[in-house]
Design a protein around this motif. Structure first.
Motif, PDB file in Angstrom:
ATOM      1  N   GLU A 195      -1.133   1.044 -14.755  1.00 12.24           N
ATOM      2  CA  GLU A 195      -1.650  -0.311 -14.895  1.00 12.24           C
ATOM      3  C   GLU A 195      -0.934  -1.285 -13.951  1.00 12.24           C
ATOM      4  N   THR A 196       0.391  -1.224 -13.981  1.00 12.73           N
ATOM      5  CA  THR A 196       1.194  -2.096 -13.137  1.00 12.73           C
ATOM      6  C   THR A 196       0.886  -1.847 -11.670  1.00 12.73           C
ATOM      7  N   SER A 197       0.753  -0.537 -11.315  1.00 11.92           N
ATOM      8  CA  SER A 197       0.538  -0.183  -9.929  1.00 11.92           C
ATOM      9  C   SER A 197      -0.746  -0.795  -9.405  1.00 11.92           C
ATOM     10  N   GLU A 198      -1.830  -0.572 -10.134  1.00 15.58           N
ATOM     11  CA  GLU A 198      -3.117  -1.119  -9.700  1.00 15.58           C
ATOM     12  C   GLU A 198      -3.010  -2.629  -9.587  1.00 15.58           C
ATOM     13  N   ASN A 199      -2.291  -3.226 -10.552  1.00 18.48           N
ATOM     14  CA  ASN A 199      -2.138  -4.676 -10.523  1.00 18.48           C
ATOM     15  C   ASN A 199      -1.466  -5.143  -9.244  1.00 18.48           C
ATOM     16  N   ALA A 200      -0.518  -4.338  -8.734  1.00 19.86           N
ATOM     17  CA  ALA A 200       0.201  -4.738  -7.517  1.00 19.86           C
ATOM     18  C   ALA A 200      -0.755  -4.848  -6.344  1.00 19.86           C
ATOM     19  N   LEU A 201      -1.608  -3.855  -6.193  1.00 20.84           N
ATOM     20  CA  LEU A 201      -2.554  -3.904  -5.084  1.00 20.84           C
ATOM     21  C   LEU A 201      -3.584  -5.010  -5.304  1.00 20.84           C
ATOM     22  N   ASN A 202      -4.036  -5.123  -6.553  1.00 16.64           N
ATOM     23  CA  ASN A 202      -4.991  -6.188  -6.866  1.00 16.64           C
ATOM     24  C   ASN A 202      -4.382  -7.568  -6.609  1.00 16.64           C
ATOM     25  N   ALA A 203      -3.110  -7.701  -6.949  1.00 20.29           N
ATOM     26  CA  ALA A 203      -2.442  -8.995  -6.752  1.00 20.29           C
ATOM     27  C   ALA A 203      -2.361  -9.333  -5.265  1.00 20.29           C
ATOM     28  N   LEU A 204      -2.061  -8.320  -4.450  1.00 21.11           N
ATOM     29  CA  LEU A 204      -2.002  -8.565  -3.005  1.00 21.11           C
ATOM     30  C   LEU A 204      -3.393  -8.895  -2.469  1.00 21.11           C
ATOM     31  N   ALA A 205      -4.388  -8.134  -2.959  1.00 18.90           N
ATOM     32  CA  ALA A 205      -5.767  -8.390  -2.513  1.00 18.90           C
ATOM     33  C   ALA A 205      -6.192  -9.807  -2.916  1.00 18.90           C
ATOM     34  N   ALA A 206      -5.765 -10.234  -4.109  1.00 23.20           N
ATOM     35  CA  ALA A 206      -6.128 -11.570  -4.592  1.00 23.20           C
ATOM     36  C   ALA A 206      -5.523 -12.658  -3.707  1.00 23.20           C
ATOM     37  N   LEU A 207      -4.318 -12.370  -3.224  1.00 20.58           N
ATOM     38  CA  LEU A 207      -3.615 -13.339  -2.380  1.00 20.58           C
ATOM     39  C   LEU A 207      -4.369 -13.579  -1.070  1.00 20.58           C
ATOM     40  N   ALA A 218     -18.239   4.859  -2.183  1.00 21.80           N
ATOM     41  CA  ALA A 218     -17.228   5.663  -2.872  1.00 21.80           C
ATOM     42  C   ALA A 218     -15.993   4.817  -3.173  1.00 21.80           C
ATOM     43  N   GLY A 219     -15.917   3.645  -2.545  1.00 21.02           N
ATOM     44  CA  GLY A 219     -14.949   2.638  -2.960  1.00 21.02           C
ATOM     45  C   GLY A 219     -13.493   2.949  -2.686  1.00 21.02           C
ATOM     46  N   GLY A 220     -13.140   3.032  -1.430  1.00 19.84           N
ATOM     47  CA  GLY A 220     -11.726   3.160  -1.117  1.00 19.84           C
ATOM     48  C   GLY A 220     -11.005   1.876  -1.498  1.00 19.84           C
ATOM     49  N   LYS A 221      -9.696   1.957  -1.599  1.00 17.58           N
ATOM     50  CA  LYS A 221      -8.935   0.769  -2.004  1.00 17.58           C
ATOM     51  C   LYS A 221      -8.764  -0.221  -0.863  1.00 17.58           C
ATOM     52  N   ARG A 222      -9.041   0.258   0.356  1.00 19.59           N
ATOM     53  CA  ARG A 222      -8.848  -0.598   1.534  1.00 19.59           C
ATOM     54  C   ARG A 222      -7.421  -1.109   1.634  1.00 19.59           C
ATOM     55  N   LEU A 223      -6.510  -0.216   1.315  1.00 20.69           N
ATOM     56  CA  LEU A 223      -5.099  -0.560   1.366  1.00 20.69           C
ATOM     57  C   LEU A 223      -4.685  -0.996   2.776  1.00 20.69           C
ATOM     58  N   ARG A 224      -5.137  -0.254   3.802  1.00 24.68           N
ATOM     59  CA  ARG A 224      -4.682  -0.547   5.169  1.00 24.68           C
ATOM     60  C   ARG A 224      -5.151  -1.921   5.651  1.00 24.68           C
ATOM     61  N   PRO A 225      -6.458  -2.234   5.520  1.00 26.30           N
ATOM     62  CA  PRO A 225      -6.846  -3.587   5.970  1.00 26.30           C
ATOM     63  C   PRO A 225      -6.190  -4.692   5.148  1.00 26.30           C
ATOM     64  N   ILE A 226      -5.982  -4.453   3.865  1.00 30.37           N
ATOM     65  CA  ILE A 226      -5.292  -5.474   3.057  1.00 30.37           C
ATOM     66  C   ILE A 226      -3.888  -5.701   3.613  1.00 30.37           C
TER      67      ILE A 226
END
Lengths: 357, 357
Positions: B29-41, B74-82
């Motif tokens: 839960e925390t982990s996903e939140n970290a990426l979501n928080a960065l994406a939100a920023l 398929a919905g990648g997290k798009r970690l790299r562009p973020i």
């Protein structure tokens, strides 16, 4: 000049002394000489370009130069980089090495697409030798293709011209689109001639266009000359692919180094097939539908395909199209004053049509 | 923080309450939140980047956007562009859209390598859905990969910075070299840890490095900041791949959307395998040789592999390595003053280790 039987496709090639499937083009001594003569004109640059190619295909990962060397050993004609070098010369470019690096870059893009093409087509032969995918596997071919493609962009970036980068990255995207379009039209006899021309414009002519155009760009020539060389390249590329597609049904297998009938077995829609299909009666159309659309064929079917090509003059019609593109290529050179380079380039336009092996 | 059993690999995971093969990482839960928080920023930029991605995957050749959309769906997290967007923000870049276009470019390079990877690995699944090659065929995947790769270079060229072009074309070549090196080391248990780290540095970390570095470049920041972000990216990328390799033997299949044991079946040399192999007795080594080197394995073999991983603490050892890279990533951020963006980026470093699904 094309031999008479190729100029008169409706005469029925099968009634000539040549057996169906035997070479449809002229003896190629002159043709080979044309390319050799152009290569000789840019001999020093060509040697330098070959050194750049060998140098830049190196990597600490030994499989990369091994696989790349396999292709180099198979001995492509390097038509595209020679065109870049000659175009630069025609435009009076002197005193630099940009054309050499960009010629290598063009060859890397070409080699990368060859590697991926052979995987896509499941080819077993390339230039008379076992194809890279047959020797090293599909996986290595895909990945080394990616590597060479990246190397091409490193070379362009090192060149430093955004204009060149735009020309070549646009070409790369157009090539990929053309390849996908070819895949989509495969086995589909409703593909029309315009669509076929669109495919070969993308998969083949686009790189010829860019190869010639960058020669003018490095020489910083007026737009008219740049456009003329782009047009020359496009027309040569179209002629080249049309002849390639004719040879797939008419080549001397040993001399060409490719297997006759590859396109037939893969259900590729090429101009010879479209001509033969549309000129055929109901039985013939049913034959093409079964073999090209449904990919059902025996060895005897290839013979029948070659016979139908001959009867309908499909090879001749295809070569005539190629000849008209070659004429257009030569006409495009008209903006340049007469010179040995211009004459050799014009001869190479004829070569693309005459190369019968 | 990693759970205790992951920090103490020699304790023997199999003696814990978790069955072998069950998730080895923390609740996420925390982990996903970290990426979501960065994406939100970077929400506005991220939305703009997604628009650029959709826009530039268009083509008149309908199969191209179809296949590309399959991956997007398929919905990648798009970690790299973020990471590119957040890096630019961390460096105070404002008033332009360069970071948005370059983030899309990074995602295109990533997507192209995914398409080619899946062909090379003959994968059937990607992100929990059927892989593109399984749906559209290997041919289309190879060619659309080439198209997206070309599109990436068109985007970079449009950006117009030779420095950015150099960073990304170098990264592309390094990625390809890493992929080929991985292919070469496949099925070879004499591969050592350094070689393995070289593989993942190339195939995975290089793009993370470039993704973060270009964020500093567009903001025209001093070299120290650029290098710090490059280092951050490299370390995050290494951590990311180490965890990926651990999860291949420890993931909850449904949650991760990838099949457990893929690497095992492909004979990929990853750190969990190397740890288990070197820590094992003669019988265990013979088991790894038979399964990894000679690719002979039954369904029961995967269970035994998972048990040996647990007994030797291989997963824990791998995750500890990932954690040390995550720590290095966070340390690299030290050159930047504290800010919400820096804090979110640091949390994402932890996320790469903790993402258990």
């Amino acid at each position: 000049m094309l031999p008479q039987d190729l100029m008169e496709p409706r005469l029925g090639l099968a009634t000539k002394t040549r057996a169906p499937g035997s070479p449809a083009a002229l003896p190629t001594e002159t043709s080979e000489n044309a390319l050799n003569a152009l290569a000789a004109l840019v001999a020093d640059d060509f040697a330098a370009c070959n050194r750049v190619i060998v140098e830049h295909m190196q990597s600490d990962v030994a499989l990369i130069p091994q696989l790349a060397a396999h292709l180099v050993a198979a001995g492509g004609k390097r038509l595209r980089p020679i065109l870049t070098l000659a175009s630069a010369r025609l435009c009076g470019y002197a005193g630099g090495t940009r054309h050499i690096n960009l010629a290598a870059c063009v060859e890397f893009i070409h080699t990368a697409t060859l590697l991926h093409d052979d995987v896509v087509d499941e080819s077993q032969k390339r230039r008379g030798l076992a194809s890279a995918n047959a020797v090293f596997g599909n996986q290595a071919s895909v990945l080394v293709g990616d590597f060479l493609f990246s190397r091409a962009f490193q070379l362009m970036t090192a060149d430093g011209s955004l204009k060149v980068l735009k020309i070549l990255s646009d070409a790369a995207a157009t090539i990929a689109e053309g390849e996908v379009l070819q895949l989509v039209t495969q086995n589909d006899l409703s593909t029309d001639e315009d669509r076929y021309l669109e495919v070969i414009q993308g998969k083949t002519a686009a790189l010829f266009t860019a190869a010639c155009q960058v020669g003018a760009v490095v020489a910083d020539r007026p737009l008219a000359e740049e456009q003329a060389l782009a047009e020359f390249g496009t027309a040569i590329g179209m002629a080249f692919q049309l002849v390639d597609d004719a040879l797939d049904y008419a080549a001397d297998e040993a001399a060409l180094g490719k297997t006759v009938g590859d396109d037939f077995r893969e259900g590729k829609i090429t101009l010879p097939v479209l001509v033969a299909y549309h000129a055929g009666g109901p039985d013939d159309r049913a034959f093409w539908q079964r073999t090209i659309e449904e990919s059902e064929h025996t060895d005897a079917d290839l013979k029948r395909a070659l016979r139908l090509m001959a009867e309908t003059g499909a090879i001749g019609a295809t070569l005539r199209r190629a000849e008209s593109f070659a004429a257009r290529a030569k006409a495009a050179l008209g903006v340049f004053p007469d010179s040995p380079t211009r004459r050799r380039l014009a001869e190479v336009a004829d070569y693309t049509v005459r190369r019968g092996r």
